[in-house]
Every structure is written in structure tokens, then in C-alpha cells.
Design an enzyme around this catalytic site. Structure first.
Site, PDB file in Angstrom:
ATOM      1  CE  LYS A  94      -3.167  -3.216   0.590  1.00 21.73           C
ATOM      2  NZ  LYS A  94      -3.222  -3.634  -0.891  1.00 21.73           N
ATOM      3  CD  GLU A 144      -4.047   6.852   4.045  1.00 24.48           C
ATOM      4  OE1 GLU A 144      -5.312   6.686   4.114  1.00 24.48           O
ATOM      5  OE2 GLU A 144      -3.318   6.308   2.766  1.00 24.48           O
ATOM      6  CG  HIS A 177     -12.234  -3.923   8.554  1.00 23.49           C
ATOM      7  ND1 HIS A 177     -12.018  -2.020   7.758  1.00 23.49           N
ATOM      8  CD2 HIS A 177     -11.472  -4.276   9.206  1.00 23.49           C
ATOM      9  CE1 HIS A 177     -11.468  -1.682   8.775  1.00 23.49           C
ATOM     10  NE2 HIS A 177     -11.969  -2.758   9.989  1.00 23.49           N
ATOM     11  NE  ARG A 213     -10.908  -9.478  -4.428  1.00 26.27           N
ATOM     12  CZ  ARG A 213     -10.327  -8.625  -3.396  1.00 26.27           C
ATOM     13  NH1 ARG A 213      -9.219  -7.891  -3.910  1.00 26.27           N
ATOM     14  NH2 ARG A 213     -11.403  -7.522  -2.829  1.00 26.27           N
TER      15      ARG A 213
HETATM   16  C1  MV4 Z   1      -9.145   4.891   5.944  1.00 24.48           C
HETATM   17  C2  MV4 Z   1     -10.188   5.430   6.741  1.00 24.48           C
HETATM   18  C3  MV4 Z   1     -10.436   6.417   7.027  1.00 24.48           C
HETATM   19  N1  MV4 Z   1      -9.480   7.908   6.541  1.00 24.48           N
HETATM   20  N2  MV4 Z   1      -8.348   5.832   5.900  1.00 24.48           N
HETATM   21  C4  MV4 Z   1      -9.942  -0.045   6.132  1.00 24.48           C
HETATM   22  C5  MV4 Z   1      -9.480  -0.959   5.673  1.00 24.48           C
HETATM   23  C6  MV4 Z   1      -8.945  -0.273   4.404  1.00 24.48           C
HETATM   24  N3  MV4 Z   1      -8.671  -1.050   3.252  1.00 24.48           N
HETATM   25  C7  MV4 Z   1      -8.362   0.728   4.876  1.00 24.48           C
HETATM   26  N4  MV4 Z   1      -9.163   1.392   5.612  1.00 24.48           N
HETATM   27  C8  MV4 Z   1      -9.633   2.942   5.519  1.00 24.48           C
HETATM   28  N5  MV4 Z   1      -8.894   3.552   5.835  1.00 24.48           N
HETATM   29  C9  MV4 Z   1      -8.325   7.263   6.141  1.00 24.48           C
HETATM   30  N6  MV4 Z   1      -7.090   8.195   5.752  1.00 24.48           N
HETATM   31  C10 MV4 Z   1     -11.484   4.656   6.943  1.00 24.48           C
HETATM   32  C11 MV4 Z   1     -11.198   2.962   6.249  1.00 24.48           C
HETATM   33  C12 MV4 Z   1     -12.245   1.968   6.726  1.00 24.48           C
HETATM   34  C13 MV4 Z   1     -12.861   1.197   5.809  1.00 24.48           C
HETATM   35  C14 MV4 Z   1     -12.689   1.723   4.503  1.00 24.48           C
HETATM   36  C15 MV4 Z   1     -13.291   0.757   3.753  1.00 24.48           C
HETATM   37  C16 MV4 Z   1     -14.319   0.397   3.510  1.00 24.48           C
HETATM   38  C17 MV4 Z   1     -14.492   0.056   5.048  1.00 24.48           C
HETATM   39  C18 MV4 Z   1     -13.840   0.680   6.157  1.00 24.48           C
HETATM   40  C19 MV4 Z   1     -14.557   0.602   7.636  1.00 24.48           C
HETATM   41  C20 MV4 Z   1     -14.191   1.002   8.483  1.00 24.48           C
HETATM   42  C21 MV4 Z   1     -12.790   1.660   8.190  1.00 24.48           C
END
Ligand code: MV4
Length: 500
Positions: free
Chosen positions: A116, A200, A235, A292
């Protein structure tokens, strides 16, 4: 065209890929674990080979064994589906080195985007908007504090090797930075063998919106209308839809162009998905690229008419994309509910077992991508998803109403499922208004387990118990002649007998 493709997966996605193969005149080869001998993907395959004992690590994750099977049976290509080996760079490389075609990106691309931190760096250098934060990894605590002062609290510490929420820590106060960085790094080290972390700005209540891309080997890039995937639990996506109720045509084009820029910057080939977070000002930020075919790809197919698996196969063959960007025009709305064999009343614990009775919904605008059939026993060894139910409508309202209709037609006896939970969400006012975020389930539904709708099967069970007890008490109760004193009970309303 390929003559034979091996599908290195199980369940609904293996079935989905084989269906595309059949329509293209390609023979489909299944691999299966010992517990999947009677699975649907084995039934519909042209050939099937056992790959090992039930645990994934001894069967569906045995890349070298699967490559040997492909060579032995004369398959020319391997489709990995999603999960298992789909985003394993070594597997992609090994398939290519064996003289076969991996239906997906090269090992190099998978590896680069799987990190990432390196993906983020590539996007920053190519003008794709990223969440404000560190340019590289965090080297020491002093640097972390300096960065936090620059971008402002709250921040999120993320693992370079992360995804799916592992190795993530939210920081609300400056004195939490040190322990959050250490916690995230050690969690990432033990989960991925890679303890690198970065920072971030933490976006509160973002929406998760993603763009499907297709890229061929001739330098052609396409984007599809966005998918809204904010409704998720721990998630794990639960409901996806396309288009997003938030996105207008201009934002759609901007996100699509950003996704194509991300694809070009990483040398992407085949189908992929660029994930974005969208804040309350409708600003979007790159999150990651999934290398994917995704679970939720059917909503894109339903509103555009294209078959993404067929496109994947043609790209893998080296063909030039025959779709032009201007051909991709969304029509209507599609929603997908992931139906899981889980018990929403018991904290969504897996509820595996035999499907004693199983009837799928059908009718206008309804698609069911399932990997099961009546009499099949859902194994404990894998993801407990039963099927994906997809509803299409001329507008979002019709799609929701169709989905509710389809959910009410779905009959599954033998395991608990999330069908009732989906009905609750689809009837909820905020969802119907499109007022959703990644915190929706947690915030709007809270402790859902106590207020879920009682299903017909529940009522049959209760009615049977009551009936049995009354019979024992020598009462004359039979179904349909409930005592008049019980007015207002769901039991009476639902079991009104047909008039004769
Ligand atoms: C974030 C965020 C808020 N701010 N990044 C969760 C899994 C990972 N792939 C990235 N995620 C997040 N990153 C910043 N800067 C909130 C999440 C997040 C989230 C993102 C997508 C779908 C569901 C989520 C559930 C909780 C937190």
C-alpha cells in the site's frame, strides 16, 4: 481462443467463471478439495481434479499442485477468481513460468500494488489524489509526531502490507502516537511478516466508492461506473450498488479518469478495481487497487451489460479491447446482497451445515450467483457465503423494491442466513435515502441482533413448539385456529389460513 481454462477456486465465483467459459466454447476444469467432491463447481465443470484435503492451505492454496494439474490436463490458462491465490504475485509468476496464462495482472504489478505504501507513492507521483499523509514509511517516533502536527489529528496509522483493517490504529491525541505506531507495526509484523507503517489523515465517516477498470496489453484503458460499497461490517462488504446515490456524472468521469491514471501509472493489465474513500465534501482519495475480479462485479455487469469475465479472458489471450469508453453507459440501478450462512442473532457467527430446503428467487431483474444447491452441505473450511443476490431496476427505488421481493422469495432451511438482516437494511430510512457511510451498520443499526425481523421459519418452529405443547395438554389447537385472544401477534397474521 483458449480451448481449456482451469478455474483455481470454488463456490459461486468458480461457477461464475465456468459459465463464461461455456458461453465462449472453452472447456472448464475444476479443482476441488476432498470436502468439495459434490460441490456445484465440480458438477458444472467439464473435468474436475481433487487437489487435496479440506483445509485451504492443503488444497485451494496449493499453487504448484494446481499448475501441475493444469499442465497435465492441457489447460492453457488459469483463472484464480477472488481470494485464495488471486492476489499472490508468486502464483501469477509461476503460472507464467510454466508456460500458462494467468488471467490477471503480472506478478510484478500484483506485488507493487499489494504494497500500500508503494502504491500510494506511485499515485502521488501521477496526480491521483491521495489522503494527506506521509510520503513514505515512518522511520521514528519524532518524525511521526512532526507529520501528525503537519496533517492534523485525527490520523490513521496503516500497515504497508495491510488491507482489510489489519495493522490499523486511529490516533485522536498526540500522546497516543507512540503506542499506536508500535501497535500497528507489531500487528503488521506478525500478520504479514512486514512491520512497515505509514500515516494518513483519518477521514471520519467516509464512503467507500470504487471504480472497475479494464486494461488490455495494447495500452487501452477503460473505466466503468462506480460501485458504492460503504455498507460493510468488520471490513466485510455486505451490500454493494451501482451507481452510487452520491455520485453525479461529472464526479463519475473524474473518478474514472483518476482510476485510469492509477492503472497507467502502475502498468496495469486485465480487470482491476481502484478503491477510493470519499469525504463529506464529496472529495475522493485513492485508497488501494484490488488486482482481481471482485465479489461485487455483477452490479457493474447489470447496469452496463458487459460480461467482465469474458473481457478478462479476451485480455489474457492478448486481444485488443473492443469496448470504447463512450459505449459504457450506465442504465438503471443494481444492488447486490451477499447472503451469508451466518447467524445475525449470534454476532454473525458462521452457521454451516446441510441445506435441507433451498429455493432461489427469480423473476424480472433478479440474478443469483450461487455455489450451492439443495442437499449440499456448506463446509466449515471456507468463507460461509451462500450466494450473491443481485437486483436490477430502472431506478434505485425499483432495485430496492425488487431486492426486497427477491429476499422474501428466498427459502433456505438448514442454516441461519443474513437474509432477514438485509431486509432490515433495505427498509431502513437512511439506506433508502442513500445516507450511508462505512460506519452505517455500526451507527444506524447498532445492536441489530435484538431487533431482527422474525422469519417465517422462526414462526414455523415456534408454532410447532406451541402446537406440540398444547397437544400434550390435550388442547385442540391446530395451525390456523389460533386462539382469538392473541390478536396482533405475528403468528396469527402470518398463518391466516386460506379460505375454503
Ligand atoms: C481509512 C479510513 C479513514 N481514513 N483511511 C479500512 C480498511 C483499509 N482497506 C482502509 N480502511 C480505511 N481507511 C483513512 N485515511 C477508513 C477506513 C475504513 C474503511 C474503508 C473502506 C471500507 C470500510 C471501512 C471501514 C472502516 C474503516
Amino acid at each position: 481462443m483458449f480451448k481449456k481454462i482451469l478455474v483455481a477456486n470454488r463456490g459461486e465465483i468458480a461457477v461464475r467463471v465456468m459459465r463464461a467459459c461455456k458461453e465462449m466454447g472453452i472447456k472448464a476444469v475444476a479443482v476441488y478439495s476432498e470436502v468439495d467432491r459434490t460441490a456445484l463447481h465440480v458438477r458444472i465443470a467439464d473435468e474436475a481434479y481433487c487437489v487435496g484435503p479440506p483445509p485451504s492451505s492443503e488444497s485451494y492454496l496449493q499453487g504448484d499442485k494446481i499448475i501441475d494439474i493444469a499442465k497435465d490436463c492441457g489447460a492453457e490458462a488459469i483463472h484464480p477468481g477472488y481470494g485464495f491465490l488471486a492476489e499472490n504475485p508468486t502464483f501469477s509468476r509461476n503460472v507464467a513460468n510454466a508456460g500458462l496464462v494467468f488471467i490477471g495482472p503480472s506478478g510484478g504489478v500484483i506485488e507493487h500494488l499489494g504494497d500500500k505504501m508503494s502504491a500510494r507513492k506511485t499515485m502521488m507521483n501521477s496526480g491521483v489524489p491521495v489522503v494527506p499523509g506521509s510520503e513514505g514509511g515512518i522511520e521514528d517516533e519524532k518524525q511521526a509526531v512532526r507529520l501528525v502536527n503537519e496533517i492534523g489529528l485525527p490520523v490513521l496509522i496503516k500497515a504497508a502490507a495491510g488491507g482489510g483493517g489489519k495493522g490499523m490504529r486511529i490516533v485522536h491525541a498526540e500522546n497516543e502516537i507512540k503506542s499506536a505506531v508500535r501497535g500497528a507495526a507489531s500487528e503488521a509484523q506478525s500478520a504479514f511478516g512486514d512491520g512497515r507503517v505509514y500515516i494518513e489523515k483519518y477521514l471520519e465517516q467516509p464512503r467507500h466508492i470504487e471504480i472497475q477498470i479494464l486494461c488490455d496489453t495494447h495500452g487501452n484503458y477503460l473505466y466503468f461506473p462506480e460501485r458504492e460499497c460503504s455498507i460493510q461490517r468488520r471490513h466485510q462488504k455486505v451490500i454493494e450498488e451501482s451507481p452510487s446515490p452520491l455520485v453525479d456524472p461529472e464526479m463519475r468521469r473524474k473518478m474514472g479518469e483518476a482510476a485510469v491514471a492509477a492503472a497507467k501509472a502502475s502498468g496495469y493489465v486485465n480487470a482491476g478495481t481502484v478503491e477510493f474513500l470519499v469525504d463529506k465534501h464529496k472529495k475522493f482519495y485513492f485508497l488501494e487497487v484490488n488486482t482481481r475480479l471482485q465479489v461485487e462485479h455483477p452490479v457493474t455487469e447489470m447496469i452496463t451489460g458487459y460480461d467482465l469475465v469474458k473481457e478478462q479472458i479476451k485480455i489474457a489471450l492478448g486481444a485488443e479491447l473492443s469496448i470504447r469508453q463512450e459505449d459504457i453507459v450506465p442504465k438503471g440501478n443494481a444492488i447486490e446482497c451477499r447472503i451469508y450462512a451466518e447467524d445475525p442473532r449470534n454476532n454473525f457467527m458462521p452457521s454451516v451445515g446441510k441445506l435441507i430446503s433451498y429455493e432461489e428467487p427469480a423473476g424480472p431483474g433478479v440474478r443469483v450467483d450461487s455455489g450451492v444447491y439443495e442437499g449440499f452441505t456448506i463446509p466449515i473450511f471456507y468463507d460461509p457465503m451462500v450466494s450473491k443476490l443481485i437486483a436490477w431496476g430502472m431506478d434505485r427505488q425499483e432495485a430496492i423494491d425488487r431486492m426486497l421481493r427477491a429476499l422474501s422469495e428466498y427459502r433456505i432451511v438448514g442454516v441461519e442466513t443474513t437474509i432477514g438482516f438485509h431486509k432490515t437494511v433495505l427498509q431502513e430510512a437512511n439506506f433508502r435515502d442513500g445516507n450511508i457511510s462505512t460506519h452505517y451498520i455500526q451507527e444506524v443499526l447498532g445492536d441489530i441482533s435484538v431487533e431482527l425481523e422474525v422469519t417465517e421459519d422462526d414462526m414455523i418452529a415456534v408454532a410447532s413448539a406451541v402446537s406440540y405443547r398444547r397437544m400434550k395438554q390435550d388442547a385442540q389447537l391446530t395451525i390456523g385456529t389460533a386462539p382469538s385472544g392473541s390478536s396482533g401477534s405475528a403468528w396469527k397474521n402470518s398463518f391466516r389460513p386460506a379460505r375454503r
